[in-house]
Design a protein around this motif. Structure first.
Motif, PDB file in Angstrom:
ATOM      1  N   ALA A 162       0.830  -1.208   0.000  1.00 54.95           N
ATOM      2  CA  ALA A 162       0.000   0.000   0.000  1.00 54.95           C
ATOM      3  C   ALA A 162       0.865   1.259   0.000  1.00 54.95           C
ATOM      4  N   PHE A 163       1.931   1.286   0.799  1.00 54.44           N
ATOM      5  CA  PHE A 163       2.827   2.446   0.836  1.00 54.44           C
ATOM      6  C   PHE A 163       3.543   2.621  -0.511  1.00 54.44           C
ATOM      7  N   GLU A 164       3.938   1.510  -1.138  1.00 49.13           N
ATOM      8  CA  GLU A 164       4.581   1.594  -2.457  1.00 49.13           C
ATOM      9  C   GLU A 164       3.623   2.181  -3.484  1.00 49.13           C
ATOM     10  N   LEU A 165       2.370   1.724  -3.466  1.00 49.10           N
ATOM     11  CA  LEU A 165       1.368   2.282  -4.388  1.00 49.10           C
ATOM     12  C   LEU A 165       1.166   3.775  -4.129  1.00 49.10           C
ATOM     13  N   SER A 166       1.085   4.145  -2.859  1.00 47.68           N
ATOM     14  CA  SER A 166       0.894   5.545  -2.501  1.00 47.68           C
ATOM     15  C   SER A 166       2.028   6.403  -3.045  1.00 47.68           C
ATOM     16  N   TYR A 167       3.256   5.974  -2.815  1.00 48.09           N
ATOM     17  CA  TYR A 167       4.415   6.773  -3.245  1.00 48.09           C
ATOM     18  C   TYR A 167       4.549   6.781  -4.768  1.00 48.09           C
ATOM     19  N   THR A 168       4.194   5.679  -5.417  1.00 44.93           N
ATOM     20  CA  THR A 168       4.225   5.632  -6.885  1.00 44.93           C
ATOM     21  C   THR A 168       3.232   6.632  -7.473  1.00 44.93           C
ATOM     22  N   LEU A 169       2.059   6.723  -6.859  1.00 40.88           N
ATOM     23  CA  LEU A 169       1.031   7.651  -7.346  1.00 40.88           C
ATOM     24  C   LEU A 169       1.392   9.110  -7.087  1.00 40.88           C
ATOM     25  N   TYR A 170       1.991   9.393  -5.926  1.00 41.01           N
ATOM     26  CA  TYR A 170       2.249  10.783  -5.539  1.00 41.01           C
ATOM     27  C   TYR A 170       3.609  10.859  -4.841  1.00 41.01           C
ATOM     28  N   PRO A 171       4.698  10.913  -5.607  1.00 44.03           N
ATOM     29  CA  PRO A 171       6.058  10.835  -5.040  1.00 44.03           C
ATOM     30  C   PRO A 171       6.599  12.167  -4.505  1.00 44.03           C
ATOM     31  N   ASP A 172       5.822  12.845  -3.707  1.00 40.81           N
ATOM     32  CA  ASP A 172       6.257  14.088  -3.087  1.00 40.81           C
ATOM     33  C   ASP A 172       6.425  13.855  -1.594  1.00 40.81           C
ATOM     34  N   PRO A 173       7.664  13.698  -1.099  1.00 39.45           N
ATOM     35  CA  PRO A 173       7.875  13.373   0.313  1.00 39.45           C
ATOM     36  C   PRO A 173       7.409  14.465   1.276  1.00 39.45           C
ATOM     37  N   LYS A 174       7.221  15.689   0.791  1.00 40.41           N
ATOM     38  CA  LYS A 174       6.728  16.761   1.663  1.00 40.41           C
ATOM     39  C   LYS A 174       5.244  16.590   1.965  1.00 40.41           C
ATOM     40  N   GLU A 175       4.489  16.044   1.022  1.00 41.80           N
ATOM     41  CA  GLU A 175       3.048  15.901   1.197  1.00 41.80           C
ATOM     42  C   GLU A 175       2.593  14.451   1.358  1.00 41.80           C
ATOM     43  N   ASN A 176       3.489  13.500   1.110  1.00 43.74           N
ATOM     44  CA  ASN A 176       3.142  12.086   1.212  1.00 43.74           C
ATOM     45  C   ASN A 176       4.250  11.381   1.985  1.00 43.74           C
ATOM     46  N   ASP A 177       3.932  10.915   3.185  1.00 44.37           N
ATOM     47  CA  ASP A 177       4.965  10.292   4.014  1.00 44.37           C
ATOM     48  C   ASP A 177       5.070   8.782   3.807  1.00 44.37           C
TER      49      ASP A 177
END
Length: 188
Positions: A162-177
């Protein structure tokens, strides 16, 4: 065959429960968030989008004007006169909030709220589009919450996914941890 397409009955129940928990965690005194559509029903189908509804808690829509009105609630009545099948107009019947009148259009002696008025007021960074599969930020945020829920139930592998999918979709570490959470559980 159905188990191959959407998962076992137990898997569907687990996804429903996790959606309910996520919805509850994301809701507050003003708004309730509801995961709807096939994913909200616990079905994970390839190519399916993520449907989220936002309910404004101090607004009620009624079919009939004969309801007991609460003082601090805005009430609309569904008006189906001169509408296409499946559509309604929302006629304002009670409000103590002056700004609601600014959002409405006056037709004759009645006030109706147009859908674009609600869309313009509530579409923002957290809900960047009204409907469709390109709602990337909201999908990423939802996968991130799903990852946290998987962690809570002890399913690290599903949390990692789930975290991999989240980061793949929105790879902005400031807004997506999600990337930080992945590193904490030993992901890439």
């Amino acid at each position: 065959m159905c188990q191959i397409i959407v998962g076992t009955e137990e898997h569907v129940k687990t996804i429903r429960m996790m959606n309910a928990v996520r919805d509850d965690l994301q809701s507050d005194n003003e708004f309730a968030l509801i995961t709807s559509g096939s994913f909200g029903e616990g079905l994970e189908m390839r190519g399916s989008d993520l449907d989220m509804m936002m309910v404004v808690k101090d607004i009620e829509v009624c079919e009939d004007a004969n309801v007991g009105y609460k003082n601090n609630t805005i009430y609309f009545i569904m008006d189906t006169d001169n509408t296409l099948p499946g559509f309604v107009k929302l006629r304002l019947v009670q409000s103590n909030v002056a700004s609601i009148f600014e959002m409405c259009e006056e037709i004759g002696s009645d006030y109706y709220i147009p859908n674009y008025s609600l869309r313009d007021r509530f579409v923002n960074k957290d809900f960047p589009i009204v409907h469709g599969p390109s709602n990337v930020f909201l999908r990423a945020k939802s996968y991130n919450m799903l990852g946290i829920l998987f962690q809570l139930v002890g399913d690290t592998e599903s949390a990692r996914h789930a975290f991999e999918l989240s980061y793949t979709l929105y790879p902005d570490p400031k807004e997506n941890d999600a990337l930080r959470r992945l590193s904490l559980i030993g992901g890439t």
